[in-house]
Design a protein around this motif. Structure first.
Motif, PDB file in Angstrom:
ATOM      1  N   GLU A 174     -37.789  52.410  10.378  1.00  0.00           N
ATOM      2  CA  GLU A 174     -36.478  52.949  10.754  1.00  0.00           C
ATOM      3  C   GLU A 174     -36.091  54.183   9.937  1.00  0.00           C
ATOM      4  N   GLY A 237     -39.852  46.311   2.507  1.00  0.00           N
ATOM      5  CA  GLY A 237     -41.080  45.667   2.981  1.00  0.00           C
ATOM      6  C   GLY A 237     -41.603  44.532   2.119  1.00  0.00           C
ATOM      7  N   ASP A 244     -43.113  43.062   7.104  1.00  0.00           N
ATOM      8  CA  ASP A 244     -43.065  43.396   5.679  1.00  0.00           C
ATOM      9  C   ASP A 244     -44.480  43.302   5.123  1.00  0.00           C
TER      10      ASP A 244
HETATM   11 MG    MG Z   1     -38.285  47.356   5.864  1.00  0.00          MG
END
Ligand code: MG
Ligand code: AMP
Length: 385
Positions: A174, A237, A244
């Motif tokens: 994102e 992550g 992740d």
């Molecule tokens: Mg992330």
């Protein structure tokens, strides 16, 4: 703390030579020693008259004056006074300096309005330190007073440790690259920039690498690049989401982990380990979590790798300006404002609220076993630099 234990006994970093003024903020790799006694002579610390205390209150005969930077050639005898300026060597024979404010002079005579004792307003030679004394040791950060110290002992250069290079890898599909206008469902990368700023404040040299997409191969490739630096910081992550990949990618490059969870909030998932001889942190991606976890855990690593002898949290205590309650169970680091009136938490909307962090000037540290605090009660504070 685990970070300090793990980093203890590492090899000292390389050193470089700088002028004292350029040592500001650097970690000293040499000692600062006194080149002579300080003060180097019995120094007057007031403007007034050098006299013998036993002769007071006078009237005393004014037999001369000594200015800063001069030496009085004679000696102060019984019933005599030498007008003496701040910073001047106290004339021989005198054992105190009376403040000009405590005197009245007329017709070459001076009278003192109170009693004095031998030693008053004199800073004797060697009162601060003796020639050869160690005044600052290697492994501490040089502040403005340290720069002044180097200048005062006549150092023309100092050795300092090389700044550790710290690679920064943000992760997330994102996140758009710097300068790119995000679509409504995307966000800009703030973590790489807060981390770079924090690294700088901790004495390191940040290197921001491209943002890793949420893919194993690409994340591993950026991790490999980041491990060329002295320390690698990743953000995001590290939670349990399906995409992740940070921990998996770290395992893939052969990492060993010292911990992968911490009992603080914001925080919780946080990995610290070593791969290919380098240390790394996988910090949680929420902006406040990244900032706080850097301060509480990673800052120490930057400082220790940068040659500091110890890296302690800047903790203090302050009285709460308001009643405060939180959910017990985790140590919470909350944005707050510390002022003369005490400490006040900043209203915030959770770990994504960067503006609340920017309004704060410290982090309030709430005890996991203490859900309620009353106004006026003391609470720990992690000071911000
Ligand atoms: Mg992330
Ligand atoms: P993650 O830890 O990857 O699950 O991310 C947690 C939250 O932090 C998500 O809402 C992310 O969009 C946000 N986030 C992750 N990385 C960054 C970053 N580099 N800059 C700003 N926000 C981020």
């Amino acid at each position: 703390m685990v970070v300090e234990r793990v980093l203890a006994g590492r090899r000292a970093p390389e050193v470089e030579t700088v002028a004292p003024g350029d040592a500001l903020g650097r970690v000293l790799a040499c000692e600062i020693r006194a080149d002579r006694d300080y003060p180097p002579f019995d120094r007057s610390v007031r403007d007034g008259f050098a006299v013998r205390a036993e002769d007071l209150p006078g009237p005393l005969r004014i037999v001369g004056e000594v200015r800063a930077g001069q030496v009085y050639p004679g000696e102060v005898g019984a019933g005599e006074a030498v007008e003496t300026m701040t910073g001047a060597p106290v004339p021989k024979g005198a054992d105190c300096v009376v403040m000009v404010e405590h005197t009245a002079s007329e017709g070459g005579r001076v009278t003192v309005d109170r009693a004095y004792q031998a030693g008053d307003h004199i800073s004797p030679r060697g009162a601060e330190c003796r020639a050869g004394d160690v005044l600052m040791r290697a492994g501490v950060r040089v502040g403005y007073a340290g720069v002044a110290l180097m200048a005062s002992v006549g150092m023309r250069e100092a050795t300092v440790y090389r700044r550790p290079r710290v690679a920064i890898v943000a992760t997330g599909d994102e996140i758009v690259a710097d300068g790119v206008e995000p679509a409504a469902h995307q966000i800009r990368n703030s973590n790489s920039h807060s981390l770079a700023a924090q690294v700088r404040l901790a004495g390191g040299e940040p290197e921001i690498l491209p943002v890793a997409p949420d893919e194993l191969d690409a994340t591993a490739a950026l991790i490999e690049r980041g491990l060329e630096a002295d320390l690698l910081l990743l953000s995001g992550g590290v939670s349990a989401g399906r995409y992740d990949f940070v921990e998996q990618a770290l395992e893939w490059v052969g990492a060993e982990f010292y911990f992968d969870r911490v009992l603080i909030q914001p925080g919780q998932p946080l990995v610290f380990g070593r791969a290919r001889g380098k240390f790394f942190f996988g910090l949680p991606g929420n902006p406040a979590s990244t900032m706080v976890c850097f301060e509480v855990f990673a800052r120490a690593a930057v400082e220790l790798i940068g040659g500091m002898g110890e890296a302690e949290l800047d903790l203090a205590e302050a009285a709460l300006a308001v009643d405060f309650r939180h959910r017990a169970g985790l140590t919470r680091f909350l944005p707050a404002v510390l002022s003369e009136g005490g400490i006040t938490p900043v209203k915030w909307a959770g770990s994504g609220d960067i503006a609340a962090q920017a309004r704060a000037n410290c982090l309030m540290v709430a005890d996991p076993e203490r859900p309620e605090y009353r106004r006026g009660e003391r609470i720990s504070v992690l000071l911000r630099r």
